[in-house]
Design a protein around this motif. Structure first.
Motif, PDB file in Angstrom:
ATOM      1  N   LYS A   5       4.688 -75.145  -7.087  1.00  6.94           N
ATOM      2  CA  LYS A   5       4.416 -73.866  -7.752  1.00  6.94           C
ATOM      3  C   LYS A   5       4.225 -72.764  -6.714  1.00  6.94           C
ATOM      4  N   TYR A   6       3.520 -73.127  -5.629  1.00  4.27           N
ATOM      5  CA  TYR A   6       3.236 -72.158  -4.566  1.00  4.27           C
ATOM      6  C   TYR A   6       3.650 -72.745  -3.221  1.00  4.27           C
ATOM      7  N   LEU A  86      14.195 -71.079  -2.982  1.00  2.00           N
ATOM      8  CA  LEU A  86      14.171 -72.258  -2.127  1.00  2.00           C
ATOM      9  C   LEU A  86      13.746 -71.869  -0.711  1.00  2.00           C
ATOM     10  N   VAL A  87      13.095 -72.811  -0.035  1.00  2.00           N
ATOM     11  CA  VAL A  87      12.928 -72.715   1.412  1.00  2.00           C
ATOM     12  C   VAL A  87      13.593 -73.948   2.024  1.00  2.00           C
ATOM     13  N   VAL A  88      14.183 -73.743   3.199  1.00  2.00           N
ATOM     14  CA  VAL A  88      14.898 -74.825   3.877  1.00  2.00           C
ATOM     15  C   VAL A  88      14.320 -74.968   5.275  1.00  2.00           C
ATOM     16  N   LYS A  99       6.151 -69.051  -6.538  1.00  2.00           N
ATOM     17  CA  LYS A  99       5.613 -67.933  -5.768  1.00  2.00           C
ATOM     18  C   LYS A  99       5.571 -68.348  -4.295  1.00  2.00           C
ATOM     19  N   LEU A 100       5.916 -67.396  -3.435  1.00  2.00           N
ATOM     20  CA  LEU A 100       6.006 -67.677  -1.998  1.00  2.00           C
ATOM     21  C   LEU A 100       5.179 -66.662  -1.228  1.00  2.00           C
ATOM     22  N   PHE A 270       5.303 -62.714  -1.438  1.00  2.00           N
ATOM     23  CA  PHE A 270       4.195 -61.929  -0.911  1.00  2.00           C
ATOM     24  C   PHE A 270       4.157 -62.093   0.616  1.00  2.00           C
ATOM     25  N   ALA A 271       3.461 -61.184   1.282  1.00  2.00           N
ATOM     26  CA  ALA A 271       3.235 -61.325   2.722  1.00  2.00           C
ATOM     27  C   ALA A 271       1.824 -60.858   3.036  1.00  2.00           C
TER      28      ALA A 271
END
Length: 396
Positions: A5-6, A86-88, A99-100, A270-271
Motif C-alpha cells: 500500500k505504501y 511500480l518501483v524497480v 502511495k509513494l 510525496f517527497a
C-alpha cells in the motif's frame, strides 16, 4: 511482484518518521522501506555528537519493530514508473504501491581526484570507518568548516586527536554566522588545540604509503602549503538525490518540488526531508533544509497525508549544534546575506543573533541561550516590522 500500500524510498530519519505517521491513521496497511544502507533507520545527529561522547550506538536506532514494516535494506531503487505505480530495484525486482514517498536525502559532495578512502562523513558506516581510524591513528585533516566539520573537529579533539581544519570562509560556519562570531569561533577552536586554516582552498589530495598528502593554498596571498595526515574527512555539503524523480517526470528545482501537503506533481507521490523543496509557510518562501528536525517533522506529516489526512506542513523546524563548550539553537532563515543584528548578553558567550529583511525577523540564533525557541517562532510568525532599537533584550 510484491504489492504494498505504501512504499518509502529512503531509510533515514524521514522514512522512519513517515512509517510512524502512516501508522497513526492506518494500523494495517502494508509498508515497505527501501534503503541503500545495511542498517535500519537511525538518528543522524549522534554521528557527530553523542557517539563520540560515549552514547551507546544501539540508542540511535528508530523503534520500528512493532510497526509491521518491511525494511528492504542494502537495496537501491533504480526506477519509478508513476503510471504503473511500480518501483524497480537495481537487481530488477518490481514492487507496486498505492502511495509513494521519496525520502532519498542527498549524497555527499566529493573532492575531485581525491583518493577513494577519503571519508565523506554522513552515514553510520562512515562513523564506523572513522572510529576505527581513531583507534589506530592520531593526525586528522577535516576539510570544511560547517556543521559536520566543526562538530567532528570538536569530537576528535575531545578524544585526544590532532586535528587540522581547512576551509574557504573567514571563520567557522561562515555561511550562517556573522563574520565577527565566525572569526571568534575559529580562534576559539585554535585555543582548544585545533589547527585552523581559514580562507584556504585544497588543491589536491594524494596517498603516499599509509598517509595522505594534502596540498592547499591561501586565498588571501596565494601562498601554497602541504601537510601529511593519517586520515582525511570531508564535510563539504550534500547534493540532493533527485535522479529518480527527474527520470520519472517529477518536478525538480534544488530538490524535489512539493506543495504545502508534501505532494509532488504526481498526487500519489510525496517527497520529504533533505531532498524536498517545500513552502516554509511561516516564512512564506520556498526552501530546502538539511536538518534533523525538518527530516523528522516532514516525514511524520508525509506519512499522515499518505494515509488519508490533508494537513499543510506548517511546522517550524530548527537546528542546533554543540561546539566544545559552546552551543546554540537556531530557527528560520539564517542567511548571512540578510540584515544581521547581534544582541549579546556577554560578547560571543551568550546572546541572540537576529536575521532581518526590511525590519521583519526571518531567523534567529540563540547562542548559549536556551528555552527560547518557542518564543522565537512566535516572533517570526507574527510578521511584525521591528526597528533595531526594539531588538535588544527581546530574548533575555
Amino acid at each position: 511482484m510484491k504489492k504494498y500500500k505504501y512504499i518509502i524510498i529512503g531509510g533515514g530519519m524521514t522514512g522512519a518518521a513517515a512509517v510512524m505517521g502512516i501508522r497513526e491513521n492506518d494500523p494495517d496497511g502494508s509498508i515497505a522501506v527501501f534503503s541503500k544502507e545495511e542498517f535500519p533507520p537511525y538518528a543522524r545527529p549522534p554521528l557527530s555528537k553523542g557517539l563520540w561522547a560515549g552514547k551507546e550506538e544501539k540508542g540511535i536506532f528508530r523503534k520500528l519493530d512493532e510497526l509491521d514494516v518491511d525494511l528492504i535494506l542494502d537495496t537501491t531503487v533504480e526506477k519509478i514508473s508513476p503510471d504503473e505505480k511500480l518501483v524497480v530495484t537495481k537487481k530488477g525486482k518490481k514492487y507496486s504501491y498505492q502511495k509513494l514517498l521519496l525520502a532519498t536525502g542527498g549524497d555527499p559532495r566529493h573532492m575531485p581526484g581525491a583518493p577513494a578512502d577519503v571519508i565523506y562523513y554522513r552515514t553510520l558506516d562512515d562513523y564506523h570507518k572513522l572510529k576505527k581510524e581513531t583507534e589506530l591513528k592520531d593526525n586528522f585533516c577535516i576539510i570544511g568548516g560547517g556543521f559536520i566539520g566543526s562538530e567532528l573537529a570538536a569530537a576528535l579533539t575531545n578524544n585526544n586527536k590532532q586535528v587540522t581544519m581547512l576551509f574557504p570562509e573567514k571563520g567557522l560556519s561562515g555561511t550562517i554566522f556573522p563574520e565577527n562570531l565566525s572569526e571568534y569561533m575559529a580562534q576559539y577552536y585554535r585555543d582548544k588545540g585545533v589547527k585552523v586554516f581559514t580562507t584556504h582552498l585544497v588543491d589536491s589530495i594524494v596517498k603516499e604509503g599509509d598517509q595522505f598528502v594534502v596540498k592547499y593554498h591561501s586565498m588571501e596571498n596565494n601562498e601554497p602549503g602541504e601537510a601529511y595526515f593519517d586520515a582525511v574527512i570531508a564535510g563539504i555539503g550534500i547534493i540532493p538525490n533527485t535522479a529518480l524523480a527527474e527520470d520519472s517526470g517529477i518536478t525538480v528545482d534544488n530538490g524535489i518540488v512539493v506543495d504545502e501537503y508534501l505532494q509532488t506533481n504526481h498526487p500519489d507521490i510525496f517527497a520529504a526531508g533533505d531532498v524536498a523543496n517545500f513552502v516554509h509557510i511561516p516564512l512564506g518562501q520556498r526552501m530546502r533544509l538539511e536538518h534533523a528536525s525538518n527530516a523528522h517533522l516532514m516525514g511524520l506529516l508525509a506519512g499522515k497525508n499518505m494515509s488519508g489526512e490533508k494537513l499543510p506542513y506548517d511546522n517550524f523546524p530548527y537546528f542546533y549544534s554543540d561546539l566544545f563548550d559552546m552551543g546554540y539553537e537556531a530557527i528560520g532563515d539564517t542567511n548571512i546575506r540578510l540584515d544581521i543584528f547581534e544582541d549579546w548578553i556577554e560578547p560571543f558567550k551568550k546572546g541572540t543573533i537576529f536575521y532581518l529583511n526590511e525590519g521583519r525577523i526571518r531567523g534567529l540564533i540563540f547562542w548559549n541561550l536556551w528555552d527560547k525557541v518557542e518564543q522565537g517562532k512566535e516572533v517570526i510568525s507574527s510578521g511584525k516590522v521591528f526597528h533595531k532599537a526594539d531588538l535588544p533584550g527581546m530574548f533575555q
